[in-house]
Design a protein around this motif. Structure first.
Motif, PDB file in Angstrom:
ATOM      1  N   VAL A 109      34.544  35.316  40.227  1.00 23.86           N
ATOM      2  CA  VAL A 109      34.818  35.095  41.651  1.00 23.86           C
ATOM      3  C   VAL A 109      36.307  34.926  41.903  1.00 23.86           C
ATOM      4  O   VAL A 109      36.893  35.618  42.731  1.00 23.86           O
ATOM      5  CB  VAL A 109      34.041  33.879  42.193  1.00 23.86           C
ATOM      6  CG1 VAL A 109      34.538  33.511  43.576  1.00 23.86           C
ATOM      7  CG2 VAL A 109      32.580  34.193  42.272  1.00 23.86           C
ATOM      8  N   HIS A 110      36.939  34.037  41.151  1.00 25.10           N
ATOM      9  CA  HIS A 110      38.348  33.824  41.442  1.00 25.10           C
ATOM     10  C   HIS A 110      39.231  34.954  40.927  1.00 25.10           C
ATOM     11  O   HIS A 110      40.304  35.185  41.463  1.00 25.10           O
ATOM     12  CB  HIS A 110      38.820  32.463  40.930  1.00 25.10           C
ATOM     13  CG  HIS A 110      39.576  31.718  41.977  1.00 25.10           C
ATOM     14  ND1 HIS A 110      38.980  31.217  43.093  1.00 25.10           N
ATOM     15  CD2 HIS A 110      40.878  31.439  42.114  1.00 25.10           C
ATOM     16  CE1 HIS A 110      39.885  30.665  43.865  1.00 25.10           C
ATOM     17  NE2 HIS A 110      41.049  30.775  43.290  1.00 25.10           N
ATOM     18  N   SER A 111      38.750  35.680  39.915  1.00 26.14           N
ATOM     19  CA  SER A 111      39.492  36.877  39.507  1.00 26.14           C
ATOM     20  C   SER A 111      39.508  37.869  40.658  1.00 26.14           C
ATOM     21  O   SER A 111      40.526  38.504  40.938  1.00 26.14           O
ATOM     22  CB  SER A 111      38.831  37.546  38.308  1.00 26.14           C
ATOM     23  OG  SER A 111      38.791  36.661  37.235  1.00 26.14           O
ATOM     24  N   ILE A 112      38.366  37.976  41.339  1.00 23.84           N
ATOM     25  CA  ILE A 112      38.287  38.915  42.454  1.00 23.84           C
ATOM     26  C   ILE A 112      39.174  38.443  43.596  1.00 23.84           C
ATOM     27  O   ILE A 112      39.881  39.241  44.218  1.00 23.84           O
ATOM     28  CB  ILE A 112      36.816  39.091  42.887  1.00 23.84           C
ATOM     29  CG1 ILE A 112      36.040  39.828  41.791  1.00 23.84           C
ATOM     30  CG2 ILE A 112      36.725  39.836  44.194  1.00 23.84           C
ATOM     31  CD1 ILE A 112      34.563  39.907  42.027  1.00 23.84           C
ATOM     32  N   VAL A 113      39.166  37.132  43.868  1.00 26.74           N
ATOM     33  CA  VAL A 113      40.063  36.609  44.900  1.00 26.74           C
ATOM     34  C   VAL A 113      41.505  36.986  44.554  1.00 26.74           C
ATOM     35  O   VAL A 113      42.278  37.388  45.421  1.00 26.74           O
ATOM     36  CB  VAL A 113      39.910  35.075  45.027  1.00 26.74           C
ATOM     37  CG1 VAL A 113      40.985  34.506  45.925  1.00 26.74           C
ATOM     38  CG2 VAL A 113      38.547  34.721  45.581  1.00 26.74           C
ATOM     39  N   THR A 156      49.863  41.180  36.451  1.00 23.06           N
ATOM     40  CA  THR A 156      48.589  41.158  35.739  1.00 23.06           C
ATOM     41  C   THR A 156      48.141  39.751  35.386  1.00 23.06           C
ATOM     42  O   THR A 156      47.004  39.553  34.989  1.00 23.06           O
ATOM     43  CB  THR A 156      48.682  41.965  34.436  1.00 23.06           C
ATOM     44  OG1 THR A 156      49.874  41.582  33.774  1.00 23.06           O
ATOM     45  CG2 THR A 156      48.689  43.445  34.703  1.00 23.06           C
ATOM     46  N   ILE A 157      49.043  38.763  35.510  1.00 24.97           N
ATOM     47  CA  ILE A 157      48.657  37.402  35.129  1.00 24.97           C
ATOM     48  C   ILE A 157      47.747  36.781  36.184  1.00 24.97           C
ATOM     49  O   ILE A 157      47.113  35.755  35.938  1.00 24.97           O
ATOM     50  CB  ILE A 157      49.919  36.529  34.913  1.00 24.97           C
ATOM     51  CG1 ILE A 157      49.565  35.301  34.081  1.00 24.97           C
ATOM     52  CG2 ILE A 157      50.532  36.127  36.222  1.00 24.97           C
ATOM     53  CD1 ILE A 157      50.736  34.398  33.796  1.00 24.97           C
ATOM     54  N   PHE A 158      47.648  37.400  37.355  1.00 18.79           N
ATOM     55  CA  PHE A 158      46.958  36.754  38.469  1.00 18.79           C
ATOM     56  C   PHE A 158      45.511  36.316  38.193  1.00 18.79           C
ATOM     57  O   PHE A 158      45.183  35.170  38.474  1.00 18.79           O
ATOM     58  CB  PHE A 158      47.042  37.638  39.715  1.00 18.79           C
ATOM     59  CG  PHE A 158      48.083  37.169  40.687  1.00 18.79           C
ATOM     60  CD1 PHE A 158      49.290  36.671  40.225  1.00 18.79           C
ATOM     61  CD2 PHE A 158      47.858  37.188  42.052  1.00 18.79           C
ATOM     62  CE1 PHE A 158      50.265  36.225  41.105  1.00 18.79           C
ATOM     63  CE2 PHE A 158      48.825  36.741  42.942  1.00 18.79           C
ATOM     64  CZ  PHE A 158      50.027  36.259  42.472  1.00 18.79           C
ATOM     65  N   PRO A 159      44.633  37.184  37.674  1.00 15.96           N
ATOM     66  CA  PRO A 159      43.254  36.708  37.506  1.00 15.96           C
ATOM     67  C   PRO A 159      43.116  35.438  36.658  1.00 15.96           C
ATOM     68  O   PRO A 159      42.549  34.457  37.150  1.00 15.96           O
ATOM     69  CB  PRO A 159      42.539  37.914  36.899  1.00 15.96           C
ATOM     70  CG  PRO A 159      43.310  39.070  37.411  1.00 15.96           C
ATOM     71  CD  PRO A 159      44.733  38.624  37.446  1.00 15.96           C
ATOM     72  N   VAL A 175      42.185  29.571  36.268  1.00 16.31           N
ATOM     73  CA  VAL A 175      42.579  28.271  35.718  1.00 16.31           C
ATOM     74  C   VAL A 175      43.010  27.338  36.846  1.00 16.31           C
ATOM     75  O   VAL A 175      42.634  26.162  36.875  1.00 16.31           O
ATOM     76  CB  VAL A 175      43.708  28.448  34.680  1.00 16.31           C
ATOM     77  CG1 VAL A 175      44.241  27.108  34.256  1.00 16.31           C
ATOM     78  CG2 VAL A 175      43.199  29.212  33.484  1.00 16.31           C
ATOM     79  N   GLY A 176      43.757  27.884  37.803  1.00 19.14           N
ATOM     80  CA  GLY A 176      44.186  27.070  38.938  1.00 19.14           C
ATOM     81  C   GLY A 176      43.000  26.533  39.709  1.00 19.14           C
ATOM     82  O   GLY A 176      42.988  25.386  40.153  1.00 19.14           O
ATOM     83  N   ALA A 177      41.970  27.384  39.861  1.00 19.12           N
ATOM     84  CA  ALA A 177      40.783  26.961  40.596  1.00 19.12           C
ATOM     85  C   ALA A 177      40.100  25.815  39.894  1.00 19.12           C
ATOM     86  O   ALA A 177      39.753  24.803  40.506  1.00 19.12           O
ATOM     87  CB  ALA A 177      39.828  28.136  40.733  1.00 19.12           C
TER      88      ALA A 177
END
Lengths: 461, 165
Positions: free
Chosen positions: A235-239, A254-257, A262-264
């Motif tokens: 879910v948060h990877s998609i966000v 590319t670090i975003f997902p 982890v932030g979530a």
């Protein structure tokens, strides 16, 4: 059975099974305390402010917000990502700790899951309202329509996001609800008043605790737990792909997902801590949510905070190492030392540095410090989303289109409204639902017995 | 006339499990055992199996194939739309929706399966043998007709570990 000596006792005070049920259910049978009504009033007021803001947004349009052509995503998307992040903790708690066989989760997972459901509700409101014409939201469903049929763009991360969030809401709500069936049955069978018996009887779906029900119940938890673990990560990877597939400097990484996931979990665990400390203080649940539970969550937070710090530094390093002047401008002249430096440093200090205080046992033991730090982390995580959304949008490639952004009162009111909704949801949870998973807690109660007693019954395993 | 049952009521897991195994040694399987939390010795001992995980797997396989087929059909055959020159059948970007929608389908179908198989649904009137079985008592229900000559010995086993109600 493997038994760890590290964690200490799961339940203090040598309670019998009956005592466990009675003490957890007590708040439901007790008279509603005065503070509860006051808190509901506060929540309703905030909710009213939010309702009025939504009314203004609907009747006058998105122009009531502070967003403009350049910064098209303002507080709405920041708050959306923030709430979704908070929502992650419930599933992370139940699923990851279930997979890791962490027995201490049983005292906290119910509260974390409740928080998830309410938080995802709050989150869902923001994209809905940002659509401008929310009454046409069903256009985003891929349904056979009279326009062709013209299908939605399945390649768009915004559509992925819609699917992911709706799936997440449905799955976390049903996982939470089905987990409560045995506890509702306990309330039904112990309640004195006829009304309570009838109402909780309906909620319990006719649960009796027979071996046939338990067997299938365990199968169900296994299936839901296994697949929801995938969901937490996806879910948060998609966000994050909402941002990462664009070409804006600061987003196109590319670090975003992993960074988002982890932030979530970080913000979610912090919110769990906030909630659980309040729960302990208000309902005297110290025997179930012991100091060692809080201690464990704090230790997890240290670890995640280190990952967050690493992610921030990696981003900055990569911006410099890439040699891209746009990336360098974004990070060094905009975020680190530029116009948005206060927000950047608020984020960095509260997410990567303040939680390091949890290394000290003296800090982990003092509930008010733990509470304050958990609030600081929540604020820091909000600023992280602010950094990502606003700094990248307001100063993109073309200086001619640069624009500042500040939220309007309507946007702020909308956010206050969702906070009110969250408070109301949590209060209803405190009042009407067993705050701790009773059946699960009973099943781990035997692990508190001394080793000798446990050895006696191992011959039957 | 309703059937006659013997209710063995126990105070903790260990006594329930010991009594359960002794009763089984006599060749008698209790009709049903009610516990406040899952006791694995009982779940195994009752000799019932659940195939809910297998069901979930098949739901997943069919849902995944169905969803991927739908996406491919909708985007490349039903009404192909050119998004910036990308291929109509952009398989890699369909995977995301396929995974998430498959998870959703598995969850919903498994919940319904559970509801049907375990007979847990809204509005059900439960058949409660002992009010405290969901609280702090472990209850073993034995059909009196199945006892035959063993009635005495079963009674003594139950009274050794718990009580008869």
């Amino acid at each position: 059975m493997y038994n760890s000596e590290v964690r200490g006792r799961l339940i203090t005070g040598d309670k019998s099974l009956g005592q466990i049920s009675r003490e957890i259910i007590a708040p439901i049978h007790a008279k509603t305390p005065v503070w509860w009504y006051i808190a509901v009033l506060v929540g309703l007021t905030m909710f009213g402010i939010g309702g009025y803001s939504i009314f203004l947004t609907l009747t006058k349009g998105i122009g009531m917000w502070g967003v403009n052509n350049t910064v098209a995503w303002g507080w709405a998307i920041i708050n959306f990502v923030w709430w979704i992040g908070i929502g992650h903790a419930g599933t992370a708690f139940s699923i990851f700790l279930l997979i890791l066989r962490q027995k201490w989760r049983t005292a906290i997972n119910r509260a974390a899951e409740a928080m998830t459901v309410v938080a995802v509700f709050c989150a869902g409101l923001f994209p809905l309202m940002h659509m401008g014409r929310p009454w046409l939201f069903f256009y985003i469903f891929p349904y056979p329509n009279t326009r062709g049929p013209l299908w939605v763009n399945f390649n768009s991360p915004l559509f992925w996001d819609f699917v992911a969030i709706s799936a997440y809401l449905l799955i976390s709500a049903s996982f939470w609800y089905f987990g409560m069936l045995p506890d509702f049955a306990t309330i039904r069978d112990t309640a004195k008043s006829k009304i309570k018996k009838a109402v909780y009887g309906v909620f319990a779906f006719g649960w009796t605790g027979s071996s046939r029900e338990w067997l299938r119940f365990e199968g169900l938890s296994f299936v839901l737990g296994g697949i929801a673990a995938v969901l937490v990560v996806s879910v948060h990877s998609i966000v994050s792909t909402d941002f990462a597939v664009s070409v804006l400097p600061g987003w196109h990484t590319t670090i975003f997902p992993p960074y988002f996931v982890v932030g979530a979990i970080f913000s979610g665990f912090a919110m769990v801590l906030t909630l659980v400390v309040i729960m302990r203080a208000l309902y005297k649940m110290n025997d179930f949510i012991t100091d060692s539970h809080i201690d464990a969550v704090c230790r997890v937070l240290i670890f995640i905070s280190l990952i967050m710090g690493t992610a921030y530094l990696t981003e900055i390093f990569m911006a410099w190492y890439s040699g891209s002047e746009y990336e360098i401008y974004m990070f060094f002249h905009n975020r680190l030392f530029g116009e948005y430096a206060p927000q950047f440093w608020t984020m960095f200090i509260s997410n990567a540095i303040v939680p390091q205080l949890f290394w000290f046992k003296a800090v982990r033991k003092r509930m008010w410090i733990v509470f304050v730090i958990s609030i600081i982390i929540n604020i820091g995580m909000w600023f992280e989303r602010f950094n990502i959304v606003v700094t990248s949008l307001s100063h993109d490639y073309l200086p001619a289109t640069w624009a500042p952004y500040s939220p309007s009162l309507v946007e702020i009111g909308f956010f206050v409204g969702t906070l009110g909704m969250f408070i109301l949801g949590v209060l209803l949870f405190f009042r009407y639902i067993p705050m701790i998973a009773i059946a699960e807690l009973k099943s781990v109660a035997k692990f508190d017995k001394s080793r000798k007693e446990q050895l006696k019954d191992t011959k039957h395993e | 006339m309703s059937k006659d049952y013997i209710l063995g009521v126990f105070k903790d897991e260990e006594s329930l499990v010991e009594a359960f195994e002794k009763v089984k040694e006599k060749g008698i399987l209790p009709l049903e055992v009610y516990t406040p939390y899952p006791v694995h010795e009982i779940l195994e001992g009752m000799g019932i199996k659940t195939r809910i995980t297998h069901a979930a797997f098949f739901y997943g396989v069919f849902a995944a194939i169905g969803i991927l087929a739908f996406l491919t059909w909708a985007a490349s055959f039903s009404w192909p739309l050119n998004y910036g020159g990308k291929p109509f059948n952009s398989f890699p970007s369909f995977i995301v929706v396929t995974i998430v929608a498959t998870i959703l389908s598995i969850t919903i179908l498994t919940l319904f399966t559970f509801s049907i198989r375990a007979k847990i649904f809204p509005g059900k009137v439960p058949e409660i043998f002992h009010e405290r079985a969901t609280d702090d008592r472990f209850v073993m229900v034995i059909d009196k007709d199945s006892l035959g000559d063993n009635a005495e010995s079963i009674n003594s086993i139950i009274t050794e570990f718990g009580e008869i109600e």
